[in-house]
Design a protein around this motif. Structure first.
Motif, PDB file in Angstrom:
ATOM      1  N   LYS A 199       0.792  -1.162  -0.145  1.00  0.00           N
ATOM      2  CA  LYS A 199       0.140  -0.063  -0.094  1.00  0.00           C
ATOM      3  C   LYS A 199       1.032   1.522  -0.012  1.00  0.00           C
ATOM      4  N   GLU A 200      -0.141   2.835  -0.422  1.00  0.00           N
ATOM      5  CA  GLU A 200       0.607   3.743  -0.523  1.00  0.00           C
ATOM      6  C   GLU A 200       0.667   4.150   1.387  1.00  0.00           C
ATOM      7  N   ARG A 201       0.922   4.751   1.160  1.00  0.00           N
ATOM      8  CA  ARG A 201       0.884   5.145   2.823  1.00  0.00           C
ATOM      9  C   ARG A 201       1.164   7.301   2.943  1.00  0.00           C
ATOM     10  N   TYR A 202      -0.050   8.024   3.925  1.00  0.00           N
ATOM     11  CA  TYR A 202       0.020   9.679   3.650  1.00  0.00           C
ATOM     12  C   TYR A 202       0.931   9.302   4.735  1.00  0.00           C
ATOM     13  N   GLU A 203       1.151   9.998   5.515  1.00  0.00           N
ATOM     14  CA  GLU A 203       1.554  10.795   7.350  1.00  0.00           C
ATOM     15  C   GLU A 203       0.957   9.080   8.151  1.00  0.00           C
ATOM     16  N   ASN A 204       2.296   8.161   7.817  1.00  0.00           N
ATOM     17  CA  ASN A 204       1.434   7.048   8.412  1.00  0.00           C
ATOM     18  C   ASN A 204       0.360   6.063   8.388  1.00  0.00           C
ATOM     19  N   ARG A 205      -0.438   6.491   7.363  1.00  0.00           N
ATOM     20  CA  ARG A 205      -1.898   5.656   7.039  1.00  0.00           C
ATOM     21  C   ARG A 205      -1.802   5.363   6.066  1.00  0.00           C
ATOM     22  N   GLU A 206      -2.582   4.356   5.780  1.00  0.00           N
ATOM     23  CA  GLU A 206      -2.470   3.826   3.906  1.00  0.00           C
ATOM     24  C   GLU A 206      -3.467   4.652   3.355  1.00  0.00           C
ATOM     25  N   ILE A 207      -3.232   4.500   2.165  1.00  0.00           N
ATOM     26  CA  ILE A 207      -4.237   5.614   1.281  1.00  0.00           C
ATOM     27  C   ILE A 207      -5.165   4.253   1.074  1.00  0.00           C
ATOM     28  N   SER A 208      -6.964   5.413   1.205  1.00  0.00           N
ATOM     29  CA  SER A 208      -7.772   4.025   0.782  1.00  0.00           C
ATOM     30  C   SER A 208      -9.077   5.570   0.003  1.00  0.00           C
ATOM     31  N   SER A 209      -9.629   4.960   0.155  1.00  0.00           N
ATOM     32  CA  SER A 209     -10.556   5.620  -0.625  1.00  0.00           C
ATOM     33  C   SER A 209     -11.475   5.781   0.926  1.00  0.00           C
ATOM     34  N   THR A 210     -11.227   4.836   1.375  1.00  0.00           N
ATOM     35  CA  THR A 210     -11.892   5.343   3.785  1.00  0.00           C
ATOM     36  C   THR A 210     -11.033   6.766   3.587  1.00  0.00           C
ATOM     37  N   TYR A 211     -10.134   6.943   3.935  1.00  0.00           N
ATOM     38  CA  TYR A 211      -9.561   7.909   3.434  1.00  0.00           C
ATOM     39  C   TYR A 211      -9.996   9.774   3.110  1.00  0.00           C
ATOM     40  N   ILE A 212      -9.740   9.043   2.032  1.00  0.00           N
ATOM     41  CA  ILE A 212      -9.782  10.218   1.319  1.00  0.00           C
ATOM     42  C   ILE A 212     -11.139  10.892   1.522  1.00  0.00           C
ATOM     43  N   ARG A 213     -12.098  10.074   1.628  1.00  0.00           N
ATOM     44  CA  ARG A 213     -13.716  10.473   1.571  1.00  0.00           C
ATOM     45  C   ARG A 213     -13.681  10.732   3.460  1.00  0.00           C
ATOM     46  N   GLU A 214     -13.588  10.714   4.561  1.00  0.00           N
ATOM     47  CA  GLU A 214     -13.005  11.155   5.634  1.00  0.00           C
ATOM     48  C   GLU A 214     -12.489  12.417   5.328  1.00  0.00           C
ATOM     49  N   GLU A 215     -11.240  13.245   4.818  1.00  0.00           N
ATOM     50  CA  GLU A 215     -10.848  14.463   4.288  1.00  0.00           C
ATOM     51  C   GLU A 215     -11.607  15.416   3.743  1.00  0.00           C
ATOM     52  N   LEU A 216     -12.597  14.547   2.763  1.00  0.00           N
ATOM     53  CA  LEU A 216     -13.313  15.748   1.777  1.00  0.00           C
ATOM     54  C   LEU A 216     -14.269  16.153   2.951  1.00  0.00           C
ATOM     55  N   GLU A 217     -14.467  14.860   3.667  1.00  0.00           N
ATOM     56  CA  GLU A 217     -15.884  15.378   4.567  1.00  0.00           C
ATOM     57  C   GLU A 217     -15.519  16.365   5.866  1.00  0.00           C
ATOM     58  N   LYS A 218     -14.130  16.801   5.400  1.00  0.00           N
ATOM     59  CA  LYS A 218     -13.781  17.381   6.256  1.00  0.00           C
ATOM     60  C   LYS A 218     -14.069  19.187   5.671  1.00  0.00           C
ATOM     61  N   GLY A 219     -13.534  18.620   4.416  1.00  0.00           N
ATOM     62  CA  GLY A 219     -13.372  20.154   3.617  1.00  0.00           C
ATOM     63  C   GLY A 219     -11.867  20.209   3.054  1.00  0.00           C
ATOM     64  N   ASN A 220     -10.816  19.009   4.424  1.00  0.00           N
ATOM     65  CA  ASN A 220      -9.242  18.742   4.057  1.00  0.00           C
ATOM     66  C   ASN A 220      -9.090  18.758   2.647  1.00  0.00           C
ATOM     67  N   MET A 221      -9.326  19.805   1.568  1.00  0.00           N
ATOM     68  CA  MET A 221      -8.567  20.082   0.051  1.00  0.00           C
ATOM     69  C   MET A 221      -7.325  19.359  -0.452  1.00  0.00           C
ATOM     70  N   GLU A 222      -6.655  20.343   0.388  1.00  0.00           N
ATOM     71  CA  GLU A 222      -5.175  20.281   0.319  1.00  0.00           C
ATOM     72  C   GLU A 222      -4.697  18.767   0.458  1.00  0.00           C
ATOM     73  N   THR A 223      -4.832  17.771   1.566  1.00  0.00           N
ATOM     74  CA  THR A 223      -4.836  16.878   2.160  1.00  0.00           C
ATOM     75  C   THR A 223      -5.663  15.588   0.610  1.00  0.00           C
ATOM     76  N   VAL A 224      -6.469  15.894   0.388  1.00  0.00           N
ATOM     77  CA  VAL A 224      -6.987  15.317  -0.386  1.00  0.00           C
ATOM     78  C   VAL A 224      -6.450  15.318  -1.805  1.00  0.00           C
ATOM     79  N   SER A 225      -6.144  16.350  -2.571  1.00  0.00           N
ATOM     80  CA  SER A 225      -5.196  16.218  -3.520  1.00  0.00           C
ATOM     81  C   SER A 225      -3.552  15.400  -3.184  1.00  0.00           C
ATOM     82  N   GLN A 226      -3.574  14.928  -2.123  1.00  0.00           N
ATOM     83  CA  GLN A 226      -1.859  14.645  -1.679  1.00  0.00           C
ATOM     84  C   GLN A 226      -2.278  13.083  -1.553  1.00  0.00           C
TER      85      GLN A 226
END
Length: 315
Positions: free
Chosen positions: A152-179
């Motif tokens: 798996k690819e990782r970002y800040e010690n967490r595996e990148i997944s669609s679930t992770y992206i949805r969590e950040e998207l729901e917070k409006g963290n667009m910079e993290t979503v793009s990462q």
């Protein structure tokens, strides 16, 4: 690129390298799989992405999640990457009840002539998800293919997944979503005529009505860029129902800085960089105009500071 909802029958002697999964979002983890497929494909193999036309969990009624990409957006992006064949297999009752070994034999071997199968560590398939990477490896000798299992690819010690992206998207963290995605979150659509209320307050806007199947960040105002006819325009975008004027559908309304061209009927690709504020109802159009002018200045300042670089695929 061949894009099909029918698992094709490759010609005799034509071998392929295949990666399989849901590919919702085509995030950096998915791109890692595709990158490996394209590398192996240089040895003369057809490169294949095998996915489904709808999420299995949605089809089975176990989820009502919206997709990070529409099927059309996903297909366009996969074609841009240079993949030979995209299979969006319908998740029919026959496929739902297909045993894992039958899936390997019928689809991957007999039809697609797999020489190599590239998957992530948690890949599961077949009836009741009984198939996994170990089964793929166990069957490799029998059916004459090889298997590559990609970490798996990782970002800040967490595996990148669609679930992770949805969590950040729901917070409006667009910079993290793009990462996590490896590209800037976007939506596309034809520019349509709205009520043209923006023109009455001196702030003309473009409007698109996005797919109801696509997942969006919270309703509110964002700093964006819009790509229209190959030109890139800076701007601010409201996602939501515009409560001040009481729309009854989710819209994407963008004020383009320094643009007064007639853009109706053209396709706009809106890229989301930064969350400014939540959508709110104003007591009057004058109060709305005051806030939009403040949003406008904040958006311009964002770009003046050098932010808002369009992210491309990591490949």
């Amino acid at each position: 690129m061949i894009s099909t909802t029918v698992v094709p029958q490759f010609e005799e002697g034509q071998k392929s390298v295949i990666t399989l999964g849901k590919f919702d979002g085509l995030h950096r983890g998915h791109q890692k799989l595709i990158h490996r497929v394209l590398e192996i494909g240089k040895d003369g193999y057809q490169t294949v992405i095998f996915t489904f036309d709808v999420s299995p969990l949605v089809k089975l009624g176990k989820s009502n999640l919206k997709s990070l990409l529409t099927n059309e957006e996903r297909a366009e992006m996969i074609e841009e990457l240079g993949v030979d064949c995209l299979v969006e297999c319908p998740f029919t009752d026959e496929v739902i009840h297909m045993e894992a070994e039958d899936f390997i034999k019928e689809f991957l071997v007999n039809r697609l002539h797999a020489a190599c199968i590239v998957v992530g560590t948690d890949f599961r398939f077949g009836h009741e998800r009984r198939g996994d990477v170990r089964m793929l490896e166990d069957m490799a000798g029998k059916y004459g293919y090889t298997v590559e299992i990609i970490e798996k690819e990782r970002y800040e010690n967490r595996e990148i997944s669609s679930t992770y992206i949805r969590e950040e998207l729901e917070k409006g963290n667009m910079e993290t979503v793009s990462q996590l995605l490896g590209y800037t979150f976007f939506t596309k659509g034809e520019i349509v005529r709205g009520r043209q209320l923006g023109r009455t307050i001196g702030i003309p806007t473009t409007n698109i009505i996005p797919s109801t199947k696509k997942k969006f960040p919270p309703n509110g105002v964002y700093v964006t860029k819009s790509i229209i006819d190959g030109s890139v325009y800076q701007g601010i975008t409201n996602v939501g129902y515009k409560p001040t004027v009481k729309e009854n559908f989710l819209g994407v309304e963008t004020y383009l800085f320094d643009c007064d061209a007639d853009l109706y009927g053209k396709e706009s690709e809106v890229l989301f960089f930064h969350f400014l504020r939540h959508e709110k109802k104003f007591g009057s159009m004058e109060l709305l105009k005051e806030q939009l002018l403040k949003d406008n200045e904040m958006g311009r300042e964002y770009f003046r500071l050098g932010y808002g670089q369009i992210k491309n695929f990591i490949l």
